[in-house]
Design an enzyme around this catalytic site. Structure first.
Site, PDB file in Angstrom:
ATOM      1  N   GLU A   1      -9.753  -2.086   5.235  1.00  0.00           N
ATOM      2  CA  GLU A   1     -10.259  -1.787   6.217  1.00  0.00           C
ATOM      3  C   GLU A   1     -12.062  -2.648   5.879  1.00  0.00           C
ATOM      4  O   GLU A   1     -11.941  -3.146   5.491  1.00  0.00           O
ATOM      5  CB  GLU A   1     -10.836   0.456   6.906  1.00  0.00           C
ATOM      6  CG  GLU A   1      -9.785   0.639   6.801  1.00  0.00           C
ATOM      7  CD  GLU A   1      -8.673   1.417   7.917  1.00  0.00           C
ATOM      8  OE1 GLU A   1      -8.897  -0.616   8.574  1.00  0.00           O
ATOM      9  OE2 GLU A   1      -8.139   1.722   8.207  1.00  0.00           O
TER      10      GLU A   1
ATOM     11  N   HIS B   1      -7.584  -5.205   9.619  1.00  0.00           N
ATOM     12  CA  HIS B   1      -7.306  -4.519   8.129  1.00  0.00           C
ATOM     13  C   HIS B   1      -6.135  -5.342   8.065  1.00  0.00           C
ATOM     14  O   HIS B   1      -4.993  -5.075   8.052  1.00  0.00           O
ATOM     15  CB  HIS B   1      -6.845  -3.488   8.349  1.00  0.00           C
ATOM     16  CG  HIS B   1      -5.996  -2.350   8.830  1.00  0.00           C
ATOM     17  ND1 HIS B   1      -6.570  -1.166   9.687  1.00  0.00           N
ATOM     18  CD2 HIS B   1      -4.500  -2.520   8.464  1.00  0.00           C
ATOM     19  CE1 HIS B   1      -4.329  -0.307   9.514  1.00  0.00           C
ATOM     20  NE2 HIS B   1      -3.675  -1.399   9.216  1.00  0.00           N
TER      21      HIS B   1
ATOM     22  N   ASP C   1      -7.848  -3.705  14.039  1.00  0.00           N
ATOM     23  CA  ASP C   1      -9.215  -3.583  13.342  1.00  0.00           C
ATOM     24  C   ASP C   1      -9.580  -4.731  12.642  1.00  0.00           C
ATOM     25  O   ASP C   1     -10.736  -4.929  11.861  1.00  0.00           O
ATOM     26  CB  ASP C   1      -9.521  -2.152  12.849  1.00  0.00           C
ATOM     27  CG  ASP C   1      -8.919  -1.976  11.571  1.00  0.00           C
ATOM     28  OD1 ASP C   1      -7.436  -2.316  11.585  1.00  0.00           O
ATOM     29  OD2 ASP C   1      -9.363  -0.656  11.057  1.00  0.00           O
TER      30      ASP C   1
ATOM     31  N   ASP D   1       0.741  -1.155  -0.086  1.00  0.00           N
ATOM     32  CA  ASP D   1      -0.141   0.098  -0.206  1.00  0.00           C
ATOM     33  C   ASP D   1       0.914   1.350   0.387  1.00  0.00           C
ATOM     34  O   ASP D   1       1.868   1.467   0.116  1.00  0.00           O
ATOM     35  CB  ASP D   1      -0.936   0.131   1.485  1.00  0.00           C
ATOM     36  CG  ASP D   1      -0.330  -0.072   2.299  1.00  0.00           C
ATOM     37  OD1 ASP D   1       0.594  -0.519   2.624  1.00  0.00           O
ATOM     38  OD2 ASP D   1      -0.590  -0.921   3.232  1.00  0.00           O
TER      39      ASP D   1
HETATM   40  C1  F6R Z   1       1.207  -1.695   6.202  1.00  0.00           C
HETATM   41  C2  F6R Z   1      -0.151  -2.128   6.057  1.00  0.00           C
HETATM   42  C3  F6R Z   1      -0.390  -2.299   7.577  1.00  0.00           C
HETATM   43  C4  F6R Z   1       0.096  -2.600   8.560  1.00  0.00           C
HETATM   44  C5  F6R Z   1      -1.263  -2.535   9.808  1.00  0.00           C
HETATM   45  C6  F6R Z   1      -0.435  -3.057  10.977  1.00  0.00           C
HETATM   46  O1  F6R Z   1       1.922  -2.072   4.890  1.00  0.00           O
HETATM   47  O2  F6R Z   1      -0.338  -2.749   5.389  1.00  0.00           O
HETATM   48  O3  F6R Z   1      -2.384  -3.823   6.993  1.00  0.00           O
HETATM   49  O4  F6R Z   1       0.407  -3.804   8.898  1.00  0.00           O
HETATM   50  O5  F6R Z   1      -1.646  -1.323   9.840  1.00  0.00           O
HETATM   51  O6  F6R Z   1       0.679  -2.264  10.970  1.00  0.00           O
HETATM   52  P1  F6R Z   1       2.207  -1.851  12.264  1.00  0.00           P
HETATM   53  O7  F6R Z   1       3.203  -2.939  11.884  1.00  0.00           O
HETATM   54  O8  F6R Z   1       2.806  -0.533  12.368  1.00  0.00           O
HETATM   55  O9  F6R Z   1       1.370  -2.311  13.662  1.00  0.00           O
END
Ligand code: F6R
Length: 267
Positions: A149, A144, A142, A73
């Site tokens: 989301e 994702h 959440d 992303d």
């Molecule tokens: C990042 C991504 C997100 C993160 C998620 C967890 O490329 O796609 O899904 O993996 O927000 O974030 P962290 O690892 O910072 O807890």
């Protein structure tokens, strides 16, 4: 060898132990197929794995010279070159620290004047590369994956999404703890895109991920918990540390399965 195994849960003592297992699996994959295509997550979760891969690369154990990569992303709305853009984060944390060829790792173009066309081009680029062999995933509090989301279609392609306030709060730590600096929009691989990767490896460290991990592994498959889509995949591995595993009801069973796993199966 075809390996149809569905979801496996690996509970490790800490992130370093998880990184060693996942780094080793990636190194073996690349040794077998030097032109492996990796799916690369950003955020804090994959960093120990990237450190492990850098160490293996420095030791001559693995080379990324023929490998390719695709980010999950990218934010929309940050200035080009912003240090928290996922292009910059990936370059800093892994791409610039190992021997990837120039331009071997792509990120969705969060600066494209036509985001829809950029998303379609990204899915085409993944397909043209032969698809992703191993996709590293973190998980949001959440549920994702990527930035899909809750209520994201489980068949979604790469597209623009609006972040939830919870995700913006969670990510404010990368933006001087100032939520106002966290973009509202992102381009993200869709859940359909993610499910086309040949092996999904979801990582989670820490007790703030325990609820999402339990919902992923033991809850129903639902668009309300995008990570639960991993149950639809024939080869999904969930690697979690003890605090992230603490709400799993069947944790003893997962440990038993992993401890008795035939070695030839690999990760
Ligand atoms: C990042 C991504 C997100 C993160 C998620 C967890 O490329 O796609 O899904 O993996 O927000 O974030 P962290 O690892 O910072 O807890």
């Amino acid at each position: 060898m075809t390996r149809v195994r569905f979801m496996e849960v690996v509970i490790v003592a800490d992130a370093a132990a998880g990184a060693e297992i996942v780094g080793g699996a990636i190194a073996r994959l690349i040794a077998a197929r030097p032109d492996t295509v990796l799916g690369l997550a950003t955020g804090s979760t994959p960093l120990p794995v990237y450190d492990d891969l850098v160490r293996r690369c420095d030791a001559g154990e693995v080379s990324f010279a023929q490998a390719k990569g695709f980010a999950l992303d990218e934010y929309v709305g940050l200035p080009q070159g912003h240090p928290e853009s996922y292009r910059a984060v990936l370059d800093r944390e892994i791409v610039g620290r190992v021997d990837f060829a120039p331009d071997a790792v792509l990120t969705p173009d969060g600066w494209a004047p036509d985001p829809a066309a950029a998303c379609a081009a990204y899915d085409r680029a993944i397909a043209d590369a032969g698809g992703i062999d191993l996709q590293i995933l973190g998980v949001g509090t959440d549920g994702h994956i990527g930035f899909n989301e809750p209520t994201s279609s489980l068949a979604s392609p790469t597209r623009i999404k609006t972040l939830t306030e919870q995700t913006r709060v969670d990510n404010a730590r990368f933006f001087d703890d100032d939520i106002a600096q966290v973009p509202h929009h992102v381009l993200t691989q869709g859940i359909g895109t993610i499910l086309r990767a040949r092996h999904l490896v979801l990582l989670a460290w820490g007790s703030n991920k325990a609820e999402a991990v339990a919902a992923t592994v033991e809850g129903p498959v639902t668009s309300m918990v995008p990570s639960s889509a991993l149950h639809l995949h024939p080869h999904a591995t969930v690697v979690v540390d003890e605090p992230a595993a603490q709400q799993l009801r069947l944790s003893d069973y997962y440990r038993h399965v992993y401890d008795n796993k035939p070695q030839w199966q690999g990760l």
